[in-house]
Design an enzyme around this catalytic site. Structure first.
Site, PDB file in Angstrom:
ATOM      1  N   LYS A 166       0.836  -1.201   0.000  1.00 28.32           N
ATOM      2  CA  LYS A 166       0.000   0.000   0.000  1.00 28.32           C
ATOM      3  C   LYS A 166       0.872   1.253   0.000  1.00 28.32           C
ATOM      4  CE  LYS A 166      -3.911  -1.860  -0.244  1.00 28.32           C
ATOM      5  NZ  LYS A 166      -4.728  -1.656  -1.445  1.00 28.32           N
ATOM      6  N   ASP A 194       0.015   0.249  -4.592  1.00 30.52           N
ATOM      7  CA  ASP A 194      -1.418   0.528  -4.754  1.00 30.52           C
ATOM      8  C   ASP A 194      -1.801   1.701  -3.856  1.00 30.52           C
ATOM      9  OD1 ASP A 194      -4.160   0.504  -4.984  1.00 30.52           O
ATOM     10  OD2 ASP A 194      -4.446  -1.524  -4.211  1.00 30.52           O
ATOM     11  N   GLU A 220      -0.995   0.996  -8.954  1.00 28.49           N
ATOM     12  CA  GLU A 220      -2.443   0.721  -9.026  1.00 28.49           C
ATOM     13  C   GLU A 220      -3.244   1.886  -8.450  1.00 28.49           C
ATOM     14  OE1 GLU A 220      -3.366  -3.281  -7.895  1.00 28.49           O
ATOM     15  OE2 GLU A 220      -5.177  -2.689  -6.829  1.00 28.49           O
ATOM     16  N   GLU A 246     -10.675  -1.644 -10.387  1.00 24.38           N
ATOM     17  CA  GLU A 246     -11.431  -2.373  -9.359  1.00 24.38           C
ATOM     18  C   GLU A 246     -12.703  -1.647  -8.953  1.00 24.38           C
ATOM     19  OE1 GLU A 246      -8.085  -2.117  -6.394  1.00 24.38           O
ATOM     20  OE2 GLU A 246      -9.729  -1.862  -4.992  1.00 24.38           O
ATOM     21  N   ASP A 269     -12.927  -6.675 -10.819  1.00 22.64           N
ATOM     22  CA  ASP A 269     -13.205  -7.638  -9.749  1.00 22.64           C
ATOM     23  C   ASP A 269     -14.357  -8.514 -10.230  1.00 22.64           C
ATOM     24  OD1 ASP A 269     -12.902  -7.685  -6.309  1.00 22.64           O
ATOM     25  OD2 ASP A 269     -14.392  -8.880  -7.367  1.00 22.64           O
ATOM     26  N   HIS A 296      -8.747  -7.862  -9.890  1.00 18.66           N
ATOM     27  CA  HIS A 296      -8.718  -7.523  -8.473  1.00 18.66           C
ATOM     28  C   HIS A 296      -9.438  -8.661  -7.754  1.00 18.66           C
ATOM     29  CE1 HIS A 296     -10.735  -5.724  -4.871  1.00 18.66           C
ATOM     30  NE2 HIS A 296      -9.531  -5.222  -4.699  1.00 18.66           N
ATOM     31  N   GLU A 329      -4.076 -12.000  -7.706  1.00 16.98           N
ATOM     32  CA  GLU A 329      -3.994 -11.330  -6.409  1.00 16.98           C
ATOM     33  C   GLU A 329      -4.370 -12.305  -5.282  1.00 16.98           C
ATOM     34  OE1 GLU A 329      -6.289  -7.698  -5.927  1.00 16.98           O
ATOM     35  OE2 GLU A 329      -5.014  -7.206  -4.197  1.00 16.98           O
TER      36      GLU A 329
HETATM   37 MG    MG Z   1      -6.302  -2.099  -5.260  1.00 18.72          MG
END
Ligand code: MG
Length: 388
Positions: A166, A194, A220, A246, A269, A296, A329
């Site tokens: 992150k 991300d 991301e 996503e 997703d 995702h 993922e």
């Molecule tokens: Mg993400």
């Protein structure tokens, strides 16, 4: 053959330790799970990504006109759901509810026909998939770079060859975290970042400039998902591949994203953007733009299995004799629902990959006792007789 019942459950688990990312803090997990039963006695399982109680309400609305339909005709049922909600729900949680039902139908169809979902999607185009560890969320600790670097090293020890961390805290903190993590894992592990759309264009350009030296696999959701043209501008200003999607729904949303040349890698997703039925269409659309897909994936083993079968069937982009391994993922944050609800768990081999299952449907066993233990009371009340 017909569908005799559709049940929906909100599962809830309180986390032992909360964690946060650029937008909010997680202290609990809530996931909406869907069970579809056919008159053959077989069941299919699905899950929706997003606010679970709202998705459950959506499933409860949609099921009123799906019960009685032929479970093998999943595309016909998809169109029925789409036409009945089109006027007011072309994106958002009702599409997630449709997705949950669609995933359950593919699982059910596979079990009825005794075939894995990847065969029903058109065939398995690879034998194994490389999961990447999603982790390195922010926690309250004294030395965050040190804590995150240690977590990253633990994934390397577990056999992961790729991971995603992150960013989106502040530019200064992000740069330090990325630097320390890259040093800790060495040069050979694929590393992605991300931001969950925490930055504006100017800040995103700045972060790219500072972290390009750390060989970043992709950046991301650098910017808020509405700003397709800013994504495009960012791409022109950095060598880091840009990814997103996503927060996008249906092929129509992805058409906007792709037409604006916003991303190098698109990330629908499956449990939110329209299920496996729509993911297949989105993947066809992505190929017309020469854009890679890495979905995702979040939630339980149901979502992981849906992603596995989808990725098994994905076209290799671009085609060549020795393509890179297909990535999937694999969230590694605390999640008892993911760890306990389904089996078998993913087993990573020496190449950092796992073999794709050939079992019928989505290929997992679901423990209904675990489902019952984590189901919120209001979910149980609606299932009189099922769990006595
Ligand atoms: Mg993400």
């Amino acid at each position: 053959m017909k569908i005799v019942s559709i049940e929906s459950y909100v599962l809830k688990d309180q986390l032992k330790e909360s964690f946060y990312f650029s937008q909010w803090e997680y202290s609990e997990r809530k996931i909406c799970i869907v069970k579809i039963t056919s008159d053959t006695g077989q069941v299919g399982w699905g899950e929706g990504y997003g606010p679970a109680p709202v998705i459950k309400a959506g499933v409860d609305f949609l099921k009123t006109f799906i019960v009685g339909q032929n479970p093998l005709e999943s595309e016909t049922i998809w169109n029925l759901m789409y036409r009945r909600t089109l006027d007011y729900a072309r994106s958002g949680v009702l599409v997630s509810a449709m997705s949950a039902i669609d995933v359950a139908l593919w699982d059910l169809k596979g079990k009825i026909l005794d075939l894995p979902v990847h065969t029903l999607l058109g065939g398995k185009k690879r034998e194994a998939i490389m999961p990447y560890a999603t982790g390195m969320y922010f926690t309250q600790c004294e030395d965050m770079p040190e804590t995150l670097a240690a977590e990253a090293q633990s994934y390397v020890k577990q056999g992961f060859k790729a991971m995603k961390i992150k960013v989106g805290l502040t530019l200064e903190k992000d740069i330090e975290n990325v630097k320390r993590i890259r040093e800790a894992i060495g040069p050979d592990i694929k590393l992605m970042v991300d931001a969950n759309h925490a930055y504006n264009l100017r800040e995103a350009v700045q972060l790219c400039k500072e972290i390009e030296q750390y060989n970043i696999g992709w950046f991301e959701e650098p910017i808020s998902p509405e700003y397709y043209h800013q994504y495009n501008e960012l791409r022109s200003k950095t060598s880091i591949p840009i990814s997103g999607g996503e927060c996008e729904y249906l092929r129509f949303g992805f058409h906007r994203l792709l037409s604006a040349n916003s991303v190098d890698i698109v990330q629908p997703d499956i449990c939110a953007s329209g299920g496996l039925t729509e993911a297949k269409r989105i993947s066809a659309l992505a190929t017309t733009h020469g854009v890679e897909i890495v979905p995702h994936t979040w939630g339980t083993g149901i979502a992981l299995a849906a992603a596995t079968h989808f990725i098994a069937n994905l076209d290799i982009m671009p085609g060549r004799l020795f393509p890179d391994a297909a990535l999937m993922e694999y969230d590694r944050t605390e999640n008892a629902l993911r760890d306990q609800l389904t089996s078998p768990a993913i087993e990573i081999n020496e190449e950092g990959q796992f073999r794709i299952s050939d079992r019928p449907g989505l290929g997992f066993d679901l423990n209904e006792e675990v489902l019952y233990n984590y189901a919120m009371e209001e979910s149980k009340l609606e299932t009189t007789g099922l769990f006595q």
